[in-house]
Design a protein around this motif. Sequence first.
Motif, PDB file in Angstrom:
ATOM      1  N   SER A  95       0.848  -1.185   0.000  1.00 64.80           N
ATOM      2  CA  SER A  95       0.000   0.000   0.000  1.00 64.80           C
ATOM      3  C   SER A  95       0.888   1.241   0.000  1.00 64.80           C
ATOM      4  CB  SER A  95      -0.954   0.017   1.209  1.00 64.80           C
ATOM      5  OG  SER A  95      -0.250   0.240   2.414  1.00 64.80           O
ATOM      6  N   ARG A  99      -1.605   5.028   3.727  1.00 66.26           N
ATOM      7  CA  ARG A  99      -2.888   4.614   3.170  1.00 66.26           C
ATOM      8  C   ARG A  99      -3.167   3.196   3.619  1.00 66.26           C
ATOM      9  NH1 ARG A  99      -4.260   7.501  -1.568  1.00 66.26           N
ATOM     10  NH2 ARG A  99      -6.048   6.088  -1.757  1.00 66.26           N
ATOM     11  N   GLY A 100      -4.408   2.929   4.005  1.00 70.95           N
ATOM     12  CA  GLY A 100      -4.733   1.631   4.572  1.00 70.95           C
ATOM     13  C   GLY A 100      -5.132   0.572   3.571  1.00 70.95           C
ATOM     14  N   GLU A 101      -5.559   0.958   2.379  1.00 74.35           N
ATOM     15  CA  GLU A 101      -6.041  -0.044   1.433  1.00 74.35           C
ATOM     16  C   GLU A 101      -4.868  -0.813   0.832  1.00 74.35           C
ATOM     17  OE1 GLU A 101      -6.507   3.193   1.223  1.00 74.35           O
ATOM     18  OE2 GLU A 101      -6.023   3.950  -0.763  1.00 74.35           O
ATOM     19  N   GLN A 102      -4.975  -2.132   0.868  1.00 73.60           N
ATOM     20  CA  GLN A 102      -3.876  -3.007   0.497  1.00 73.60           C
ATOM     21  C   GLN A 102      -4.192  -3.747  -0.807  1.00 73.60           C
ATOM     22  OE1 GLN A 102      -2.670  -5.492   3.810  1.00 73.60           O
ATOM     23  NE2 GLN A 102      -3.017  -3.836   5.285  1.00 73.60           N
ATOM     24  N   TYR A 103      -3.167  -3.855  -1.632  1.00 72.90           N
ATOM     25  CA  TYR A 103      -3.280  -4.522  -2.929  1.00 72.90           C
ATOM     26  C   TYR A 103      -2.477  -5.815  -2.875  1.00 72.90           C
ATOM     27  CZ  TYR A 103      -5.076   0.016  -4.208  1.00 72.90           C
ATOM     28  OH  TYR A 103      -5.823   1.160  -4.249  1.00 72.90           O
ATOM     29  N   PHE A 104      -3.143  -6.892  -3.184  1.00 71.84           N
ATOM     30  CA  PHE A 104      -2.553  -8.219  -2.995  1.00 71.84           C
ATOM     31  C   PHE A 104      -1.941  -8.788  -4.262  1.00 71.84           C
ATOM     32  CE2 PHE A 104      -3.640  -9.979   1.213  1.00 71.84           C
ATOM     33  CZ  PHE A 104      -4.322  -8.884   1.721  1.00 71.84           C
TER      34      PHE A 104
ATOM     35  N   TYR B  32     -11.109   1.005   9.346  1.00 75.27           N
ATOM     36  CA  TYR B  32     -10.856   0.896   7.911  1.00 75.27           C
ATOM     37  C   TYR B  32     -11.494  -0.397   7.436  1.00 75.27           C
ATOM     38  CZ  TYR B  32      -8.005   3.448   4.505  1.00 75.27           C
ATOM     39  OH  TYR B  32      -7.567   4.276   3.500  1.00 75.27           O
ATOM     40  N   MET B  34     -12.683  -2.911   4.117  1.00 70.04           N
ATOM     41  CA  MET B  34     -12.411  -3.234   2.722  1.00 70.04           C
ATOM     42  C   MET B  34     -13.201  -4.449   2.268  1.00 70.04           C
ATOM     43  SD  MET B  34      -8.350  -2.485   2.824  1.00 70.04           S
ATOM     44  CE  MET B  34      -8.415  -1.888   4.504  1.00 70.04           C
ATOM     45  N   TYR B  36     -12.911  -7.405  -0.812  1.00 71.10           N
ATOM     46  CA  TYR B  36     -12.078  -7.995  -1.845  1.00 71.10           C
ATOM     47  C   TYR B  36     -12.876  -9.056  -2.593  1.00 71.10           C
ATOM     48  CZ  TYR B  36      -7.886  -5.971   0.312  1.00 71.10           C
ATOM     49  OH  TYR B  36      -6.934  -5.109   0.796  1.00 71.10           O
TER      50      TYR B  36
END
Lengths: 113, 113
Positions: A95, A99-104, B32, B34, B36
């Motif tokens: 990320s 920023r807290g949103e995580q991309y895997f 937070y 999310m 997915y």
Amino acid sequence: EAGVTQFPSHSVIEKGQTVTLRCDPISGHDNLYWYRRVMGKEIKFLLHFVKESKQDESGMPNNRFLAERTGGTYSTLKVQPAELEDSGVYFCASSPADRGEQYFGPGTRLTVT
Amino acid sequence: QKEVEQDPGPLSVPEGAIVSLNCTYSNSAFQYFMWYRQYSRKGPELLMYTYSSGNKEDGRFTAQVDKSSKYISLFIRDSQPSDSATYLCAMSEWPDSWGKLQFGAGTQVVVTP
């Protein structure tokens, strides 16, 4: 823009051997995370790097697991020696800073026999 | 008791219907949230993220967070067969342990033509 990449996609090793997983985050992302999913369970957090420093390693199961992040770029997760219960899918995520949103990434499927 | 509860399904809907997914949680420090989407043998793909309470809309997707009830939802309008996947909710505290996502078990969705 390239996403998170992981290598290898699949690894089969015998109990007692060593395996090293690699993760390349999205370019420019300061934060890098490792997770794993064992059979029938939820995805579980392992640790969080901010650049090259370990921000949170509360999820690391034991000292057979060693994570490093060289120069704040790619990261490796070494399991030594591997046990049967280490089998599962290991995911890496990244990320941007603050920023807290995580991309895997696609994950590495580890099978210990 | 798990911190994040999510019905594993499967949830089967006809094409064009609205898909309604939800998660409940017990940790009031979660800020937070999310959602997915994960296809078989792939990594989780970030669909929506929200900070604190409220609604967020992006195309066919709407995410809702009700912190008073500790309940989050994802709605998918005009569902398509390509929406067939497992949907995972995830959440983290802010600012402490903000990188540590807690995942639900995932709900398997099947959209039939």
